[in-house]
Write an enzyme that holds these catalytic residues in place. Sequence first.
Site, PDB file in Angstrom:
ATOM      1  N   LYS A  77      89.968  51.098  34.521  1.00 13.49           N
ATOM      2  CA  LYS A  77      88.963  50.496  34.680  1.00 13.49           C
ATOM      3  C   LYS A  77      87.917  51.083  35.775  1.00 13.49           C
ATOM      4  CE  LYS A  77      89.498  46.567  37.273  1.00 13.49           C
ATOM      5  NZ  LYS A  77      88.646  46.867  38.616  1.00 13.49           N
TER       6      LYS A  77
ATOM      7  N   ASP B  65      92.895  51.343  37.874  1.00  7.70           N
ATOM      8  CA  ASP B  65      91.590  51.551  38.370  1.00  7.70           C
ATOM      9  C   ASP B  65      91.144  52.857  38.762  1.00  7.70           C
ATOM     10  OD1 ASP B  65      90.025  49.091  38.485  1.00  7.70           O
ATOM     11  OD2 ASP B  65      90.894  48.279  40.417  1.00  7.70           O
TER      12      ASP B  65
ATOM     13  N   GLU C 277      83.961  50.261  38.086  1.00  9.01           N
ATOM     14  CA  GLU C 277      82.742  49.408  38.516  1.00  9.01           C
ATOM     15  C   GLU C 277      81.453  49.901  38.229  1.00  9.01           C
ATOM     16  OE1 GLU C 277      83.563  48.500  42.719  1.00  9.01           O
ATOM     17  OE2 GLU C 277      85.469  47.939  42.460  1.00  9.01           O
TER      18      GLU C 277
ATOM     19  N   ASP D  53      92.681  49.092  42.573  1.00 10.71           N
ATOM     20  CA  ASP D  53      92.451  49.739  43.844  1.00 10.71           C
ATOM     21  C   ASP D  53      92.379  48.688  45.026  1.00 10.71           C
ATOM     22  OD1 ASP D  53      89.921  48.467  43.405  1.00 10.71           O
ATOM     23  OD2 ASP D  53      88.678  50.267  43.678  1.00 10.71           O
ATOM     24  N   SER D  54      92.695  47.302  44.787  1.00 12.41           N
ATOM     25  CA  SER D  54      92.978  46.332  45.771  1.00 12.41           C
ATOM     26  C   SER D  54      94.434  46.843  46.247  1.00 12.41           C
ATOM     27  CB  SER D  54      93.135  45.194  45.216  1.00 12.41           C
ATOM     28  OG  SER D  54      93.982  45.076  43.989  1.00 12.41           O
TER      29      SER D  54
ATOM     30  N   GLU E   5      83.294  39.659  38.133  1.00 19.37           N
ATOM     31  CA  GLU E   5      84.154  39.280  39.420  1.00 19.37           C
ATOM     32  C   GLU E   5      83.087  38.474  40.340  1.00 19.37           C
ATOM     33  OE1 GLU E   5      86.477  42.130  41.632  1.00 19.37           O
ATOM     34  OE2 GLU E   5      86.453  40.904  43.433  1.00 19.37           O
TER      35      GLU E   5
HETATM   36  O1  KIV Z   1      91.369  46.080  42.386  1.00 17.22           O
HETATM   37  C1  KIV Z   1      91.745  45.005  41.753  1.00 17.22           C
HETATM   38  O2  KIV Z   1      92.607  44.424  41.941  1.00 17.22           O
HETATM   39  C2  KIV Z   1      90.561  44.408  40.870  1.00 17.22           C
HETATM   40  C3  KIV Z   1      90.805  43.085  40.317  1.00 17.22           C
HETATM   41  C4  KIV Z   1      90.454  42.210  41.385  1.00 17.22           C
HETATM   42  C5  KIV Z   1      90.033  42.689  39.219  1.00 17.22           C
HETATM   43  O3  KIV Z   1      89.703  45.096  40.583  1.00 17.22           O
END
Ligand code: KIV
Length: 295
Positions: free
Chosen positions: A123, A93, A125, A54-55, A192
């Site tokens: 994934k 994510d 959080e 989600d970056s 992280e």
């Molecule tokens: O969103 C992302 O790119 C991430 C990585 C930094 C692990 O969660």
Amino acid sequence: MSQHTPPERERRLTVTGLRAMKGATRRIVAITAYDVAFARLVDAAGVDVVLVGDSLGMTVLGHGSTLPVTVDDMVRHTAAVSRGVERALLVADMPFMSYQADPADALRNAGRLMAEGGAQAVKLEGGRQVAPTIERLVGAGIPVIGHVGLTPQSVHAMGGYRVQARETVTALRLLDECRALAEAGAFAVVLECIPAELSEVVTAEVAIPTIGIGAGAGCDGEVQVLHDLLGLTEQTPRHASRFAEIGGAVVEAVRRYAEQVRAGEFPAEANCTRMEPAVVEELRRAVGGREGPEE
Ligand code: KIV
């Protein structure tokens, strides 16, 4: 080579394949991608995991954080990446508020990332508080990677993007969170921005692979944001290195293109398609026979 070290992969990495890389001498290599072009490139480079992070809220959509990213954004980008990945494990994510409010929402949204996006795993959080959600997803056949330490979706609660769990109490809490994620059925966990010594402890104590970012070299693997490594971001976080200066190369290439267009040098003869001479003649005759525009 340890007993668990897999040979160079010919076939697609699976969740069980990644799980088996725990403790192997060959470390897990994960990287983000957000579109098909970069997906093909990172897959060709032989990474183990491609993460549609989600970056993308920052790297691709230009937001200041990951919070505005929607499930639709993630589905669209995951589907694009899935068209370019053949060998790596594809993980997507779950964005902010797609799983926090209700496990039923989480199930629906994770299901979309798998069914419409083509992800092999998701994934999310958080620590112990997301364990029931992870159990629900895993129970429905959706593999899950956890993510603890600096969790960017909680940036406001954490007071900024800072290294987490520097003290004994918070370090022990983080270890406990990782155990809870593993017990809930997560098959790996991202650590992280935590101290390197703590990553080593977690990696030794927790049965699932640890994948670090800003967590030192003691994890079972590493994940990085592609744009940080390629020099496509204005600032490089301390935990990343610029392995290339693609941003500068793009500016230079586009500057040369603009220069050649303005100078009439591009497109060149090699870039053009020509008609058969007889067709040109015919066209000229047809145009010549017509009235021109009135003056
Ligand atoms: O969103 C992302 O790119 C991430 C990585 C930094 C692990 O969660």
